[in-house]
Design a protein around this motif. Structure first.
Motif, mmCIF file in Angstrom:
data_model
loop_
_atom_site.group_PDB
_atom_site.id
_atom_site.type_symbol
_atom_site.label_atom_id
_atom_site.label_comp_id
_atom_site.label_asym_id
_atom_site.label_seq_id
_atom_site.Cartn_x
_atom_site.Cartn_y
_atom_site.Cartn_z
ATOM 1 N N ALA A 73 -39.823 0.881 33.466
ATOM 2 C CA ALA A 73 -41.145 1.206 34.185
ATOM 3 C C ALA A 73 -40.902 0.477 35.691
ATOM 4 O O ALA A 73 -41.206 1.305 36.702
ATOM 5 C CB ALA A 73 -42.144 0.565 33.554
ATOM 6 N N ALA A 74 -40.420 -0.537 35.697
ATOM 7 C CA ALA A 74 -40.442 -1.287 37.269
ATOM 8 C C ALA A 74 -39.266 -0.740 37.852
ATOM 9 O O ALA A 74 -39.409 -0.325 38.955
ATOM 10 C CB ALA A 74 -39.966 -2.715 36.912
ATOM 11 N N ALA A 75 -37.990 -0.084 37.277
ATOM 12 C CA ALA A 75 -37.074 0.848 38.042
ATOM 13 C C ALA A 75 -37.638 1.860 38.269
ATOM 14 O O ALA A 75 -36.951 2.376 39.534
ATOM 15 C CB ALA A 75 -35.932 0.703 36.816
ATOM 16 N N GLU A 76 -38.285 2.581 37.591
ATOM 17 C CA GLU A 76 -38.816 4.096 37.702
ATOM 18 C C GLU A 76 -39.497 3.750 39.299
ATOM 19 O O GLU A 76 -39.268 4.905 40.100
ATOM 20 C CB GLU A 76 -39.733 4.592 36.889
ATOM 21 N N LYS A 77 -40.403 2.811 39.369
ATOM 22 C CA LYS A 77 -41.102 2.515 40.597
ATOM 23 C C LYS A 77 -40.377 2.537 41.856
ATOM 24 O O LYS A 77 -40.352 2.991 42.864
ATOM 25 C CB LYS A 77 -42.213 1.392 40.523
ATOM 26 N N LEU A 78 -39.109 1.569 41.526
ATOM 27 C CA LEU A 78 -38.423 1.218 42.605
ATOM 28 C C LEU A 78 -37.472 2.440 42.986
ATOM 29 O O LEU A 78 -36.887 2.449 44.129
ATOM 30 C CB LEU A 78 -37.591 -0.138 42.236
ATOM 31 N N MET A 79 -37.028 3.240 42.129
ATOM 32 C CA MET A 79 -36.252 4.521 42.289
ATOM 33 C C MET A 79 -37.109 5.512 43.259
ATOM 34 O O MET A 79 -36.534 5.819 44.257
ATOM 35 C CB MET A 79 -36.070 5.355 41.059
ATOM 36 N N GLU A 80 -38.439 5.240 43.082
ATOM 37 C CA GLU A 80 -39.371 6.260 43.889
ATOM 38 C C GLU A 80 -39.330 5.458 45.496
ATOM 39 O O GLU A 80 -39.293 6.098 46.619
ATOM 40 C CB GLU A 80 -40.828 6.297 43.337
ATOM 41 N N ASP A 81 -39.155 4.258 45.461
ATOM 42 C CA ASP A 81 -38.986 3.361 46.902
ATOM 43 C C ASP A 81 -38.006 3.766 47.377
ATOM 44 O O ASP A 81 -37.880 4.123 48.590
ATOM 45 C CB ASP A 81 -39.329 1.794 46.530
ATOM 46 N N VAL A 82 -36.860 3.765 46.663
ATOM 47 C CA VAL A 82 -35.471 4.078 47.329
ATOM 48 C C VAL A 82 -35.473 5.437 47.606
ATOM 49 O O VAL A 82 -35.054 5.680 49.003
ATOM 50 C CB VAL A 82 -34.523 3.607 46.200
ATOM 51 N N LYS A 83 -35.962 6.345 47.061
ATOM 52 C CA LYS A 83 -35.968 7.779 47.349
ATOM 53 C C LYS A 83 -36.785 7.879 48.566
ATOM 54 O O LYS A 83 -36.125 8.508 49.546
ATOM 55 C CB LYS A 83 -36.465 8.662 46.552
ATOM 56 N N ARG A 84 -37.851 7.353 48.802
ATOM 57 C CA ARG A 84 -38.650 7.592 50.220
ATOM 58 C C ARG A 84 -37.810 7.069 51.125
ATOM 59 O O ARG A 84 -37.754 7.412 52.448
ATOM 60 C CB ARG A 84 -40.045 6.859 49.972
ATOM 61 N N ALA A 85 -37.222 5.748 51.218
ATOM 62 C CA ALA A 85 -36.568 5.291 52.131
ATOM 63 C C ALA A 85 -35.175 5.982 52.563
ATOM 64 O O ALA A 85 -34.923 6.050 53.699
ATOM 65 C CB ALA A 85 -36.025 3.622 51.634
ATOM 66 N N TYR A 86 -34.481 6.318 51.465
ATOM 67 C CA TYR A 86 -33.531 7.208 51.857
ATOM 68 C C TYR A 86 -33.909 8.497 52.538
ATOM 69 O O TYR A 86 -33.123 8.907 53.426
ATOM 70 C CB TYR A 86 -32.722 7.691 50.399
ATOM 71 N N ASP A 87 -34.973 9.367 52.132
ATOM 72 C CA ASP A 87 -35.202 10.251 52.741
ATOM 73 C C ASP A 87 -35.703 10.174 54.192
ATOM 74 O O ASP A 87 -35.445 11.118 55.210
ATOM 75 C CB ASP A 87 -36.565 11.169 51.847
ATOM 76 N N LYS A 88 -36.524 8.867 54.363
ATOM 77 C CA LYS A 88 -36.714 8.689 55.816
ATOM 78 C C LYS A 88 -35.427 8.408 56.614
ATOM 79 O O LYS A 88 -35.485 8.574 57.813
ATOM 80 C CB LYS A 88 -37.451 7.680 55.727
ATOM 81 N N THR A 89 -34.525 7.732 56.103
ATOM 82 C CA THR A 89 -33.202 7.481 56.849
ATOM 83 C C THR A 89 -32.560 8.580 57.004
ATOM 84 O O THR A 89 -32.117 8.794 58.071
ATOM 85 C CB THR A 89 -32.411 6.512 55.964
ATOM 86 N N ILE A 90 -32.450 9.617 56.222
ATOM 87 C CA ILE A 90 -31.453 10.717 56.330
ATOM 88 C C ILE A 90 -32.352 11.745 57.524
ATOM 89 O O ILE A 90 -31.763 12.149 58.341
ATOM 90 C CB ILE A 90 -31.434 11.525 55.128
ATOM 91 N N GLU A 91 -33.617 11.645 57.315
ATOM 92 C CA GLU A 91 -34.452 12.527 58.399
ATOM 93 C C GLU A 91 -34.135 11.809 59.745
ATOM 94 O O GLU A 91 -33.997 12.809 60.503
ATOM 95 C CB GLU A 91 -35.913 12.262 57.952
ATOM 96 N N ALA A 92 -34.227 10.696 59.691
ATOM 97 C CA ALA A 92 -34.016 10.047 61.227
ATOM 98 C C ALA A 92 -32.498 10.288 61.617
ATOM 99 O O ALA A 92 -32.132 10.743 62.811
ATOM 100 C CB ALA A 92 -34.143 8.678 61.047
ATOM 101 N N LEU A 93 -31.479 10.393 60.844
ATOM 102 C CA LEU A 93 -29.851 10.466 61.067
ATOM 103 C C LEU A 93 -29.867 11.849 61.229
ATOM 104 O O LEU A 93 -28.972 11.973 62.250
ATOM 105 C CB LEU A 93 -28.944 9.918 59.901
ATOM 106 N N ASN A 94 -30.517 12.748 60.851
ATOM 107 C CA ASN A 94 -30.477 14.326 60.983
ATOM 108 C C ASN A 94 -30.638 14.664 62.333
ATOM 109 O O ASN A 94 -30.363 15.691 62.888
ATOM 110 C CB ASN A 94 -30.917 15.257 59.921
ATOM 111 N N VAL A 95 -31.678 13.800 63.367
ATOM 112 C CA VAL A 95 -32.100 14.285 64.548
ATOM 113 C C VAL A 95 -31.251 13.333 65.493
ATOM 114 O O VAL A 95 -31.782 13.352 66.535
ATOM 115 C CB VAL A 95 -33.553 14.234 64.480
ATOM 116 N N LEU A 96 -30.529 12.531 65.240
ATOM 117 C CA LEU A 96 -29.688 11.813 66.092
ATOM 118 C C LEU A 96 -28.854 12.557 66.929
ATOM 119 O O LEU A 96 -28.117 13.801 66.455
ATOM 120 C CB LEU A 96 -28.799 10.707 65.203
ATOM 121 N N ASP A 97 -28.896 12.378 68.098
ATOM 122 C CA ASP A 97 -27.898 13.107 69.071
ATOM 123 C C ASP A 97 -26.712 12.956 68.818
ATOM 124 O O ASP A 97 -26.190 11.936 68.299
ATOM 125 C CB ASP A 97 -28.184 12.713 70.607
ATOM 126 N N ASP A 98 -25.984 14.121 68.771
ATOM 127 C CA ASP A 98 -24.549 14.387 68.325
ATOM 128 C C ASP A 98 -23.644 13.855 69.853
ATOM 129 O O ASP A 98 -23.970 13.834 70.773
ATOM 130 C CB ASP A 98 -24.173 15.546 68.136
#
Length: 122
Positions: free
Chosen positions: A97-122
């Motif tokens: 149960a704790a791991a499930e909640k933390l997986m959701e936290d990791v997914k949100r942080a990962y998605d936000k990180t990738i979103e930021a990296l995808n608009v980084l100037d090349d």
């Protein structure tokens, strides 16, 4: 988007990683490489299969990579997940149960990180 704006969007610590990698070009190079890193996909697969020892290894790797690249929210979330999954490393029980909640936290942080990296100037 500039490197400064990218890190601000994800909530990262650019100054820390600049100190470690010594140039914005190097920071940007390794940050871009992260977009194709398979560690998060491995974590998701392991979690879905309830292969907790493998999920621990992936979370631990994600923690280290995100720390080294200054992706602070992803580092914090993956470190917490790795701590909860750690008993699986030696065959112990995991608080799913704790791991499930933390997986959701990791997914949100990962998605936000990738979103930021995808608009980084090349």
């Amino acid at each position: 988007m500039t490197l400064d704006a990218c890190y601000a969007l994800m909530g990262g610590n650019l100054e820390e990683v600049r100190g470690r990698l010594r140039s914005d070009e190097r920071v940007a190079k390794f940050a871009r490489f992260f977009r194709s890193d398979e560690t998060y996909a491995s974590l998701e697969r392991s979690w879905e299969q309830r292969a907790m020892a493998e999920a621990f290894r992936a979370a631990h790797t994600l923690k280290g990579v995100s720390r080294d690249l200054g992706f602070t929210p992803l580092h914090v979330a993956s470190a917490e997940l790795a701590d909860v999954l750690r008993p699986a490393k030696e065959g112990g029980a995991v608080d799913e149960a704790a791991a499930e909640k933390l997986m959701e936290d990791v997914k949100r942080a990962y998605d936000k990180t990738i979103e930021a990296l995808n608009v980084l100037d090349d």
